[in-house]
Scaffold this active site. Structure first.
Site: not given
Ligand SMILES: O=C(O)[C@H](O)CO
Length: 411
Positions: A162, A290
């Site tokens: 990521i 989230h």
């Protein structure tokens, strides 16, 4: 009465249909088919006697759950890239492979990281409030000024999948420098001209600091008062990793006192963040629930990959490219797949086999064409070379061509 001989899987939440559809062919599927979190007692009830567990990052999979499940449990597969909610050492002890879902959510999470970076750097929360509460007087040359990415130094803590994807995006925004810290240097750093630096150096020199590493016992509370004190007063901190990386009281103090300029958080500790959290009173702190991987595409792919992991570990897949490796699954087909602490998939989605790197357990192994390196001990295999880890004793390796390996045969 005829009994259903198919293995059983328990799914701990309502998830995108793709994974469930795949499982239904081969398993008896039971499910906590709701959108709320499964209560611990329901989890214990659900795992009893199953062959596989399909879980989420919100489920704590500990010794009690494993005990309750019973010895027939063959695998635990989480629909997440993070797996700190699973007691991995307990799983290893019991030889239960743990599957996870790297790669398929990388781009979605990188996008969300960029969203937070842009939103916090350009003060979108304050700007929106000004529109909504009428405090926007007029276009004003010296009002609501932020710090753009153009020319900035960005520090990435954890240049993994990521972090790297974020770094690639950053380049197109004209950042002048990308630095990163972590346990070790990333072989991909060159692709984005990222410089490996110490954590302290990163804190002191970055305009933007991004938490992109996985949460481990060693980095709990890494971003604490000491860390915030080292940052520039103009620094913006963004975290899309795990809330546990941050001491939230210290972050609040740093934001409130102007020690740092802003923060964007997709993850908190706990989740959900209580609505009376002081962080939510701050105009320079943007908190999201989230949603890093929350795109239709990513979540569907995560559901599918979790199901594929389960199918692989439960050996229900009669596809000839499936290989077994000490309770871990290796697919050696024309293309590769993913991996977890001690699992390698080389199957239908993701990376090319050739030149790709496979991590088995904590060591790095290469998988290149027909060569599998699993630590020491070289065994020739029909023109292919297989290096086997010496401590994986009852290892089975099935290669494409279906050759036996040193007596540990195959199909
Ligand atoms: O670990 C994961 O998969 C992510 O945090 C979900 O967005």
């Amino acid at each position: 009465m005829a009994t259903d001989a198919r293995p059983k899987v328990f799914v701990t939440r309502r998830v995108p249909a793709r994974g469930i559809d795949l499982l239904k062919d081969k398993f008896v599927v039971s499910q906590w088919d709701r959108e709320d979190r499964i209560p611990p007692e329901e989890l214990l009830r659900g795992v009893k006697g199953v062959d596989a567990l399909f879980c989420l990052l919100t489920d704590k999979i500990d010794k009690d759950v494993l005990d309750e499940a019973g010895p027939q449990l063959k695998t635990i597969c989480t629909m997440s890239v993070g797996y700190e909610h699973i007691d991995i050492s307990e799983c290893k002890k019991r030889n239960i492979p743990v599957g996870f879902t790297p790669d398929v959510l990388t781009n979605a999470t990188a996008e969300l990281t960029m969203s937070l970076l842009l939103a916090t750097s350009r003060r979108l929360k304050e700007a929106m409030t000004a529109v909504e509460d009428g405090s926007w007087g007029t276009w004003n040359p010296i009002w609501m000024l932020g710090h753009g990415l153009d020319g900035a130094t960005v520090g990435i803590v954890g240049l993994g999948r990521i972090g790297l994807a974020v770094a690639k995006c950053l380049l197109s925004f004209g950042v002048s420098r990308i630095v990163y810290s972590g346990n070790s240097q990333s072989k991909n750093a060159q692709e984005v001209n990222a410089e490996f630096v110490s954590f302290d150096y990163l804190l002191e020199h970055s305009d933007f600091i991004l938490g992109c590493c996985s949460l481990t016992a060693n980095n709990m509370g890494l971003f604490n008062a000491e860390a915030f004190n080292k940052m520039k007063t103009s620094a913006i901190f963004v975290n899309t990793s795990r809330g546990g990386l941050v001491n939230q009281d210290d972050l609040y103090n740093a934001l409130k006192s102007g020690k740092i300029a802003g923060a964007g958080l997709d993850v908190t500790n706990p989740e959900p963040l209580p609505t009376d959290s002081p962080l939510l009173t701050l105009s320079n702190c943007l908190v999201l629930p989230h949603i890093g991987s929350a795109t239709e595409k990513a979540r569907s792919a995560m559901s599918e990959l979790t199901a594929r992991n389960i199918i692989a570990y439960c050996h229900t897949d009669d596809d000839t490219c499936v290989k077994q490796l000490d309770g871990c699954v290796v697919y050696l087909d024309t293309c590769i797949k993913h991996l977890d602490g001690y699992v390698v998939y080389l199957d239908t989605c993701a990376k090319q086999l050739d030149g790709c790197v496979v991590y088995l357990d904590t060591c790095i192994k290469h998988l290149d064409g027909y060569v599998v390196y699993l630590d020491t001990g070289v065994k020739p295999l029909d023109g292919c070379v297989v290096y086997l880890d010496t401590w994986h004793l009852d290892m089975w390796v099935y290669l494409d061509t279906g050759k036996a390996l040193d007596g540990y045969v195959v199909y």
